[in-house]
Structure formats: structure tokens, C-alpha cells
Motif scaffolding. Structure first.
Motif, PDB file in Angstrom:
ATOM      1  N   TRP A 185       0.847  -1.198   0.000  1.00 46.32           N
ATOM      2  CA  TRP A 185       0.000   0.000   0.000  1.00 46.32           C
ATOM      3  C   TRP A 185       0.879   1.243   0.000  1.00 46.32           C
ATOM      4  CZ3 TRP A 185      -5.356  -0.449  -0.146  1.00 46.32           C
ATOM      5  CH2 TRP A 185      -5.852  -1.740   0.067  1.00 46.32           C
ATOM      6  N   ARG A 186       0.314   2.338  -0.498  1.00 39.91           N
ATOM      7  CA  ARG A 186       1.059   3.589  -0.526  1.00 39.91           C
ATOM      8  C   ARG A 186       1.292   4.080   0.903  1.00 39.91           C
ATOM      9  NH1 ARG A 186      -2.709   4.566  -4.583  1.00 39.91           N
ATOM     10  NH2 ARG A 186      -3.893   5.944  -3.186  1.00 39.91           N
ATOM     11  N   PRO A 187       2.430   4.749   1.179  1.00 39.47           N
ATOM     12  CA  PRO A 187       2.737   5.217   2.550  1.00 39.47           C
ATOM     13  C   PRO A 187       1.636   6.071   3.161  1.00 39.47           C
ATOM     14  CG  PRO A 187       4.665   5.414   1.151  1.00 39.47           C
ATOM     15  CD  PRO A 187       3.537   5.021   0.246  1.00 39.47           C
ATOM     16  N   GLU A 188       0.951   6.890   2.342  1.00 37.55           N
ATOM     17  CA  GLU A 188      -0.085   7.768   2.894  1.00 37.55           C
ATOM     18  C   GLU A 188      -1.332   7.009   3.331  1.00 37.55           C
ATOM     19  OE1 GLU A 188      -0.072   8.148  -1.661  1.00 37.55           O
ATOM     20  OE2 GLU A 188       1.385   8.137  -0.017  1.00 37.55           O
ATOM     21  N   ARG A 189      -1.436   5.726   2.978  1.00 39.26           N
ATOM     22  CA  ARG A 189      -2.598   4.932   3.374  1.00 39.26           C
ATOM     23  C   ARG A 189      -2.296   4.000   4.557  1.00 39.26           C
ATOM     24  NH1 ARG A 189      -6.205   2.440  -1.280  1.00 39.26           N
ATOM     25  NH2 ARG A 189      -7.573   2.461   0.543  1.00 39.26           N
ATOM     26  N   THR A 190      -1.151   4.212   5.191  1.00 40.38           N
ATOM     27  CA  THR A 190      -0.767   3.384   6.343  1.00 40.38           C
ATOM     28  C   THR A 190      -1.793   3.503   7.471  1.00 40.38           C
ATOM     29  OG1 THR A 190       1.590   3.557   5.835  1.00 40.38           O
ATOM     30  CG2 THR A 190       0.996   2.991   8.100  1.00 40.38           C
ATOM     31  N   LYS A 191      -2.199   4.736   7.779  1.00 40.01           N
ATOM     32  CA  LYS A 191      -3.159   4.947   8.867  1.00 40.01           C
ATOM     33  C   LYS A 191      -4.485   4.275   8.555  1.00 40.01           C
ATOM     34  CE  LYS A 191      -5.356   8.641  11.546  1.00 40.01           C
ATOM     35  NZ  LYS A 191      -5.445  10.114  11.742  1.00 40.01           N
ATOM     36  N   GLU A 192      -4.925   4.377   7.300  1.00 43.06           N
ATOM     37  CA  GLU A 192      -6.195   3.776   6.907  1.00 43.06           C
ATOM     38  C   GLU A 192      -6.169   2.259   7.051  1.00 43.06           C
ATOM     39  OE1 GLU A 192      -8.815   3.180   2.811  1.00 43.06           O
ATOM     40  OE2 GLU A 192      -7.346   4.812   2.945  1.00 43.06           O
ATOM     41  N   ARG A 193      -5.041   1.623   6.683  1.00 40.52           N
ATOM     42  CA  ARG A 193      -4.938   0.173   6.758  1.00 40.52           C
ATOM     43  C   ARG A 193      -4.841  -0.306   8.202  1.00 40.52           C
ATOM     44  NH1 ARG A 193      -7.115  -2.707   3.645  1.00 40.52           N
ATOM     45  NH2 ARG A 193      -5.795  -4.427   4.359  1.00 40.52           N
ATOM     46  N   LEU A 194      -4.174   0.486   9.063  1.00 39.68           N
ATOM     47  CA  LEU A 194      -4.028   0.087  10.462  1.00 39.68           C
ATOM     48  C   LEU A 194      -5.305   0.309  11.264  1.00 39.68           C
ATOM     49  CD1 LEU A 194      -0.470   1.462  11.349  1.00 39.68           C
ATOM     50  CD2 LEU A 194      -1.126  -0.930  11.053  1.00 39.68           C
ATOM     51  N   ARG A 195      -6.142   1.256  10.824  1.00 33.49           N
ATOM     52  CA  ARG A 195      -7.329   1.622  11.600  1.00 33.49           C
ATOM     53  C   ARG A 195      -8.246   0.415  11.826  1.00 33.49           C
ATOM     54  NH1 ARG A 195      -9.104   5.410   8.648  1.00 33.49           N
ATOM     55  NH2 ARG A 195      -8.281   7.170   9.844  1.00 33.49           N
ATOM     56  N   TRP A 196      -8.484  -0.341  10.782  1.00 35.19           N
ATOM     57  CA  TRP A 196      -9.414  -1.459  10.910  1.00 35.19           C
ATOM     58  C   TRP A 196      -8.892  -2.497  11.896  1.00 35.19           C
ATOM     59  CZ3 TRP A 196      -9.860  -6.717  10.221  1.00 35.19           C
ATOM     60  CH2 TRP A 196     -11.166  -7.213  10.166  1.00 35.19           C
ATOM     61  N   HIS A 197      -7.592  -2.814  11.814  1.00 38.34           N
ATOM     62  CA  HIS A 197      -7.021  -3.838  12.693  1.00 38.34           C
ATOM     63  C   HIS A 197      -7.001  -3.377  14.147  1.00 38.34           C
ATOM     64  CE1 HIS A 197      -5.867  -6.452   9.410  1.00 38.34           C
ATOM     65  NE2 HIS A 197      -5.196  -5.478   8.820  1.00 38.34           N
ATOM     66  N   ILE A 198      -6.520  -2.140  14.392  1.00 36.77           N
ATOM     67  CA  ILE A 198      -6.325  -1.675  15.768  1.00 36.77           C
ATOM     68  C   ILE A 198      -7.656  -1.414  16.461  1.00 36.77           C
ATOM     69  CG2 ILE A 198      -5.438   0.236  17.157  1.00 36.77           C
ATOM     70  CD1 ILE A 198      -3.034   0.356  15.329  1.00 36.77           C
ATOM     71  N   THR A 199      -8.571  -0.712  15.799  1.00 32.98           N
ATOM     72  CA  THR A 199      -9.861  -0.425  16.440  1.00 32.98           C
ATOM     73  C   THR A 199     -10.658  -1.700  16.689  1.00 32.98           C
ATOM     74  OG1 THR A 199     -10.812   0.006  14.240  1.00 32.98           O
ATOM     75  CG2 THR A 199     -10.049   1.904  15.513  1.00 32.98           C
ATOM     76  N   THR A 200     -10.572  -2.651  15.760  1.00 27.36           N
ATOM     77  CA  THR A 200     -11.267  -3.928  15.951  1.00 27.36           C
ATOM     78  C   THR A 200     -10.661  -4.709  17.108  1.00 27.36           C
ATOM     79  OG1 THR A 200     -11.790  -4.043  13.582  1.00 27.36           O
ATOM     80  CG2 THR A 200     -11.959  -6.087  14.850  1.00 27.36           C
ATOM     81  N   ALA A 201      -9.324  -4.744  17.158  1.00 27.64           N
ATOM     82  CA  ALA A 201      -8.647  -5.465  18.241  1.00 27.64           C
ATOM     83  C   ALA A 201      -8.964  -4.830  19.590  1.00 27.64           C
ATOM     84  CB  ALA A 201      -7.142  -5.488  18.001  1.00 27.64           C
ATOM     85  N   ALA A 202      -9.037  -3.494  19.633  1.00 29.76           N
ATOM     86  CA  ALA A 202      -9.322  -2.813  20.900  1.00 29.76           C
ATOM     87  C   ALA A 202     -10.733  -3.122  21.386  1.00 29.76           C
ATOM     88  CB  ALA A 202      -9.124  -1.307  20.732  1.00 29.76           C
TER      89      ALA A 202
END
Length: 487
Positions: free
Chosen positions: A415-432
């Protein structure tokens, strides 16, 4: 027109100046507190690399002084998360450390205190400020405990005895603070807070399994410890089948079923600890790295916060009920009675506190299913909510993680570097959120099957012990890599 314009400009100037002054005052908080830290006792950092066996030796030091106390007290519901025991030097437990640490972390997370996480000096001053406030809270809590009459009326004790009790509690509290710092500086494994909690919970489990105390509750003399009671009942009762049934299912004392349920919960929690999602990262140099996101992303924080909320509510309700037992509003909050099976300890039998407490037996579940339903909804909801909120104030949210990875030159692979936050959001918020939900479900499961030490206690103990083993495993891996590099 010009006068109005100048007035607006002046207003804007003063508003900006006031905002700047406020920002400077808040940002300079660590500089203001720095001179005071010279008078705070401190543990020096190790001057050489500490071997794992030496870390385990240092880790064992805080275990001494934690004693059992079976007497009833108004802080009974808070003892698990505070690792405290009434009438001992561990009366305050880790309450001053936890309170000062959480307040400072919340202030830093809300950006009310400016802390440069990349500055070692700022980190040292911040930790020193936590310790200073911990000492202040230790003194304050010791005075409140004595003056509130927990050890007897101050007028009957006398000023000298009251002062002596306060000094003992303060000195013991400072020693606990220093022991926690001793482990944090690298001499031991994990933190003092975690170690005290895990030790207190494990002590409770071992005591209820092997306690030699004898009790007569109407069925003859019995041992409190479940294992000792099993052998004693088999040896002294002529009807072996009835003896086994009593050893496995007695309701007034710990039994073998409780012990087996505790082992089962330990295994289930350890199994869930291994659940994780691995996100593949790529460095700007082309190197790749794995970033694991555990199911229990916020670790044991949700159950600690939930337990702290309930404990304080129970403490307040119990105190108010003792003073104003006939007040309608107080009875809506909670009605308390002394149970014959809890050695004089009051338990909620009505009101809000009753529905927020776990059912004591399967008979209660079948007799009052609404109690079970409301308790499950409350546990799952609060644990999920606290877990989700905690990542925003602790610096572990999606934005914080993405910013740290970006500064280090990493982005999500593919994924493009600027989409790092978007890709991590689903994993981290779901895990939390889902991880907090699972923690609440495991706690409810442990309570319902009768595990010793409560579901909250077992979750805390297992997660802390798991973290200690991970820390030891990481130390061994680092030493192996360093050894291979030298060779």
C-alpha cells in the motif's frame, strides 16, 4: 469604525497572548517540577547488563510482606486490583502508584502536559513526577485511613499511636514505590504493579487450595483448603461417595470444582493470549518487518478500569447504606447484608450494585435470570468501551502508531505510505473493541463456573504472567542475536 477595529484587534491580540501563555505554562510543567525531584529517593540504573536469572532474583523481593487477611473491611471489593491486605504493611497496596500513574498518563495523553517521548530527559522527569505524586498520595491516603477510623477511633487510639500507624504506612508505601522503580529500571522482569497484583491473586488461589484453617459450618470440622479438605473428608467420613460429593460441590467453602474451573480458565486465557494479526511492513530501504497486533491489544487495562469503577461504586454504596439504610435513593443504589459464608463480609442483595455483581451460584442464576442478563451486558459493554477509549489516551491509537511507523520509515507492505493509517485503523480499532469484549466475556465465564479468585483476578494474573514470560523470551532472543553478531 477605526475604534471598533482597534478594539477587535486588541481583543484578538490578548486572546492569542493568553492562549500562548497557557500553553507555555503547561508545556513547562516538567521544568517546574524538575528541581523538586532532587529530594525524591531514586533507584540508580544498572551499570552492567543484568542476567535473566538475576532479574528473577530481584523480581522475588517484593513478594515478602504480602500476607493473608480474612477479616471483612469496606475496601474488600478493591483489594484484588490494589494488591492490598487489611491490617498489614501492604494496606495501601499499589493504590498510590496506580492513581498517580493513571492521572499523569491521562494528562499527557490529553496533551495537557507536554512530554517529548523521544527525549530521555523528559521521560526521566515525567517518571520522577509520577513518583513524587505517588509519595504525596501515599501520605494523604495514610492520614485518611487513620482519621476515618479504619483502625479504631482516633480519639481512643491517641495522637502517638495514630502518628505511628501513619509513619508505618508511608514508609511501606515508599518502599513499594521504590520496588516498582527497581523493576522498571531493568533489574527485574515486568513492573512492580503487575508483580504485586499477580502475586496477590496467586496467593489467594494457593491459599484457598491448601489452607490448613479449620471451620465448622454445620457439617462438622472441615479444612478451608479444597485439596486438604478432599483428603480429610475421604479419610474421616465412612460414606466415601458423600465425602467426594461434599469435597467437589460444597457451597460454603472452596471446593475441587472451583479449583478445576480455575485451571480451565487459566488454559482458556492463555489460549486467547496467542491470538494476533500480523501486518507486514516495508521500510523505505526495501527491508520488510512484521508488526503483530494482538487480540488483547490493550492487555489487562479494560478489566482493571472496569474493576476500579465497580469497586469504587460498591465502596460508596456500602458506606452510604451503613449510614442511611432506610433512605429510598440509597437503597436503589444498593442494599447490603452480611452473609454467613463470607466471614462477616457484606454482599449486595438488592439495588443497582446487586445487578452489577456476579451471581453467587447457579441457583441464583435460575432464580433471577434478569440479574445474569444485566451483569453480562454490563461487563461486555464496559470492557469494550474502556478498551476502545484507552487507546486514544494512552498513545496507542491508529494515528499514534501510524505516525511512529512513518517517522521510522515504515509503511504497510503493498500500500502507498499515505494509506498506512487507513490500513491500520481497521485492525487496531477492531482489536481494541473486540478484545475488550472478549476480556469481559472471559471474566463472566470465570465467574459463572466458580473459578477461585474471581474472573477479574484470574485474567489479571494470567495476562501478567504471560507478559513476564514474553519479556524473558525477548531477553533470551536479544542475547542470542548479540552473541551471534560477536561470533
Amino acid at each position: 469604525m477605526s475604534k471598533s477595529f482597534v478594539s477587535c484587534a486588541e481583543y484578538k491580540y490578548y486572546l492569542e497572548a493568553g492562549s500562548t501563555l497557557t500553553t507555555l505554562l503547561l508545556a513547562r510543567f516538567l521544568d517546574v517540577i524538575k528541581p523538586v525531584l532532587a529530594f525524591v529517593p531514586e533507584v540508580q540504573k544498572p551499570t552492567k547488563d543484568i542476567q535473566p536469572r538475576d532479574k528473577l532474583l530481584w523480581t522475588a523481593i517484593p513478594l515478602f510482606g504480602i500476607m493473608s487477611s480474612s477479616s471483612a473491611d469496606p475496601l474488600y471489593w478493591m483489594r484484588v486490583i490494589l494488591a492490598s491486605n487489611r491490617g498489614t504493611l501492604m494496606e495501601l497496596g499499589i493504590s498510590p502508584i496506580v492513581t498517580s500513574s493513571m492521572i499523569m498518563q491521562l494528562l499527557a495523553g490529553a496533551k495537557l502536559i507536554e512530554v517529548n517521548q523521544n527525549s530521555e530527559e523528559d521521560q526521566e522527569i515525567f517518571n520522577g513526577a509520577q513518583k513524587l505524586f505517588g509519595i504525596i498520595m501515599t501520605v494523604g491516603q495514610a492520614v485518611v485511613y487513620v482519621m476515618s477510623g479504619m483502625y479504631g477511633e482516633p480519639s481512643s487510639l491517641g495522637a502517638g499511636i495514630c502518628l505511628l500507624i501513619v509513619i508505618q504506612l508511608v514508609v511501606a508505601g515508599i518502599i513499594v514505590l521504590l520496588l516498582d522503580e527497581l523493576l522498571q529500571k531493568g533489574y527485574g522482569v515486568a513492573s512492580g504493579i503487575s508483580l504485586f497484583i499477580a502475586t496477590n491473586i496467586c496467593e489467594t488461589i494457593i491459599w484457598k487450595a491448601l489452607s490448613p484453617t479449620t471451620i465448622n459450618a454445620g457439617n462438622g470440622t472441615e479444612f478451608e483448603g479444597a485439596l486438604i479438605a478432599l483428603f480429610h473428608l475421604l479419610a474421616t467420613r465412612s460414606d466415601k461417595v458423600r465425602a467426594l460429593r461434599q469435597a467437589f460441590y460444597r457451597s460454603h467453602l472452596p471446593n475441587i470444582s472451583n479449583l478445576l474451573a480455575t485451571i480451565l480458565v487459566f488454559c482458556v486465557v492463555i489460549y486467547f493470549q496467542g491470538f494476533k494479526v500480523v501486518v507486514n511492513l516495508k521500510h523505505k530501504t526495501g527491508a520488510t518487518q512484521e508488526y503483530p497486533i494482538k487480540l488483547f491489544y490493550t492487555s489487562n487495562i479494560p478489566i482493571i478500569l472496569q474493576s476500579a469503577l465497580v469497586s469504587n461504586l460498591f465502596f460508596l454504596s456500602q458506606m452510604l447504606h451503613n449510614k442511611f439504610s432506610n433512605n429510598f435513593i440509597i437503597r436503589l443504589l444498593g442494599t447490603w447484608e452480611v452473609s454467613e459464608y463470607t466471614r462477616g463480609q457484606s454482599i449486595p442483595v438488592g439495588g443497582l450494585c446487586y445487578y452489577l455483581s456476579p451471581p453467587a451460584s447457579w441457583e441464583q442464576i435460575t432464580a433471577d435470570p434478569l440479574h445474569m442478563f444485566l451483569y453480562i451486558v454490563f461487563m461486555l459493554g464496559t470492557c469494550a468501551l474502556f478498551s476502545r477509549l484507552w487507546i486514544d489516551v494512552s498513545g496507542s491509537s491508529t494515528g499514534d502508531v501510524a505516525d511512529r511507523l512513518t517517522k521510522q520509515g515504515f509503511h504497510v507492505h503493498g500500500w502507498r505510505p499515505e494509506r498506512t493509517k487507513e490500513r491500520l485503523r481497521w485492525h487496531i480499532t477492531t482489536a481494541a473493541a473486540f478484545g475488550g469484549l472478549c476480556i469481559g466475556a472471559l471474566s463472566v465465564f470465570a465467574d459463572f463456573i466458580g473459578a477461585i479468585g474471581s474472573g477479574t483476578g484470574i485474567l489479571l494474573a494470567v495476562s501478567i504472567i504471560d507478559q513476564m514470560f514474553e519479556s524473558l523470551g525477548g531477553e533470551k532472543d536479544k542475547r542470542k542475536k548479540a552473541k551471534s553478531v560477536k561470533e
